[in-house]
Design an enzyme around this catalytic site. Sequence first.
Site, PDB file in Angstrom:
ATOM      1  N   GLY A  15     -10.712  10.850  -3.955  1.00  0.00           N
ATOM      2  CA  GLY A  15      -9.319  11.295  -3.960  1.00  0.00           C
ATOM      3  C   GLY A  15      -9.089  12.353  -5.007  1.00  0.00           C
ATOM      4  O   GLY A  15      -9.954  12.613  -5.848  1.00  0.00           O
ATOM      5  N   ASP A 129       4.910   3.970 -10.973  1.00  0.00           N
ATOM      6  CA  ASP A 129       4.561   4.891  -9.875  1.00  0.00           C
ATOM      7  C   ASP A 129       3.987   4.111  -8.696  1.00  0.00           C
ATOM      8  O   ASP A 129       2.934   4.453  -8.150  1.00  0.00           O
ATOM      9  CB  ASP A 129       3.573   5.957 -10.368  1.00  0.00           C
ATOM     10  CG  ASP A 129       3.510   7.158  -9.417  1.00  0.00           C
ATOM     11  OD1 ASP A 129       4.451   7.333  -8.611  1.00  0.00           O
ATOM     12  OD2 ASP A 129       2.522   7.918  -9.475  1.00  0.00           O
TER      13      ASP A 129
END
Length: 456
Positions: A15, A129
């Site tokens: 990622g 988050d």
Amino acid sequence: MERFVDGWNIVQTLGEGAFGEVKLLINEKTNDAVALKIVDLQRAGDAKDCVYKEERIHRMLHHPHIIKLLGKREESNVAYLFLEFASGGELFDKIEPDVGMHSGEAQKYMTQLLDGLEYLHRRGITHRDIKPENLLLDEENNLKISDFGMATIFRLKGRERQLDKRCGTLPYVAPEVLKGPYFAQPSDIWSCGIVFVAMLTGELPWNEPTTESPEFARWVKSTCITESLWKKLSTMAFSLARKILNPEPAKRLKLPEILGHTWMKVEFTLNEDVTDNVEQQCKRIALPRDTENKKEIPLLPSSQPTARVPYVDISSLTAVLTSNKNQISFSQPTQNDDLLLNSQISFTQSQLTQNQFKRLVKRMTRFTAKISQESTVLRVCKALDYFEYPWSIDPASIITVSTVDSGKLQLVFKISTIDMDDHVLVDFRLSKGCGIEFKRRFVKIKNSLTDIICRV
Ligand code: ATP
Ligand code: MG
């Protein structure tokens, strides 16, 4: 394949993040797998402080639903965080755009998420988050909370403080965070509510929880009930969503109350045919809403320069997968001191099993093509032209698509092709922008190429 240190190879990019990339490291001898988060300490002025804080907080955490931090190493201007490898990828990949997932699955993930969050809050830590891109899955599809880059301590020695730093990702952030100061726990719970809605509908309800968003304004006024997104929820799920996404933090459900809600206790038949369910849900959607894109609130810089670390081809790994499966030896873990020269954290290992190897190529934003690699690249480029997505291609034939979404926000993704002898693997990876928007485009491109796609 790139060598990281003696005996450890970087085999795949897992990622991309705001400060760098996450790669998969495999031990040559033992096949142990570790995720390596590479943070460029020069990318932003506060990168060093951020990564120190991330490490300090993350190393305190030990829970089955929280990804483990195995160690840290620092060299000149790069920090390396070694993380337990989540071979199941992101929860995000389980969400089908505009559809979501089976309710039973969503219930399982929601329970695990709340369990992990309860532990965090008990330790006085807030994540700040929570979103499906930061919720990873292990081999058995168990959820693991990840990415403590925005986490902070809100309670110390029994004394709680209010927070005022605006951080998170706009569509997931609680309304009070944008107004500040705010209490940590309800704001994380709000983000879980958005994850809940995303899992059940495949959409995000609004771009931001402010009056700028008509969808959010209607939610606050309770005039949203007839909207296609909310109609996808059962009465019970809608009732839970209303109570979690209560704009007033003090009235929002607390963790035990969510766990006690009827929806959380229903026994959904997991073996029910998901495709049927998805089809039924599709029929109920009048017109899929083209949700605008999502902005990151800039705790970290929003501009993400092109990756500094070279792209690593996964062909070596796929070669092992396709031609050499029976020869892979899965020996017992050995010492890994070489990997963690500067680490003070003891290193626990995870072994990469054959199943995990298989899962590496099981991402949702991929397909296999039955024509040659060259023709596949050509067809993909033609499709991009057709949809008017600006693109460029590098010498390794990696296509970078750089476009904007309906909310005029930047959306960048990369498409690479890997020749697997009898077919070509076409891999899409998001570099910047909203995951749901990215997936919508993936589905559009894929649907326009059905004549070259191998049927599974
Ligand atoms: P951002 O700021 O954009 O959220 P970040 O720089 O903080 O990102 P992470 O969220 O930690 O980076 O990682 C980025 C991505 O890398 C994740 O969304 C996930 O796809 C992949 N990833 C991270 N850690 C792991 C892991 N332990 N196992 C497998 N994949 C991982
Ligand atoms: Mg992240």
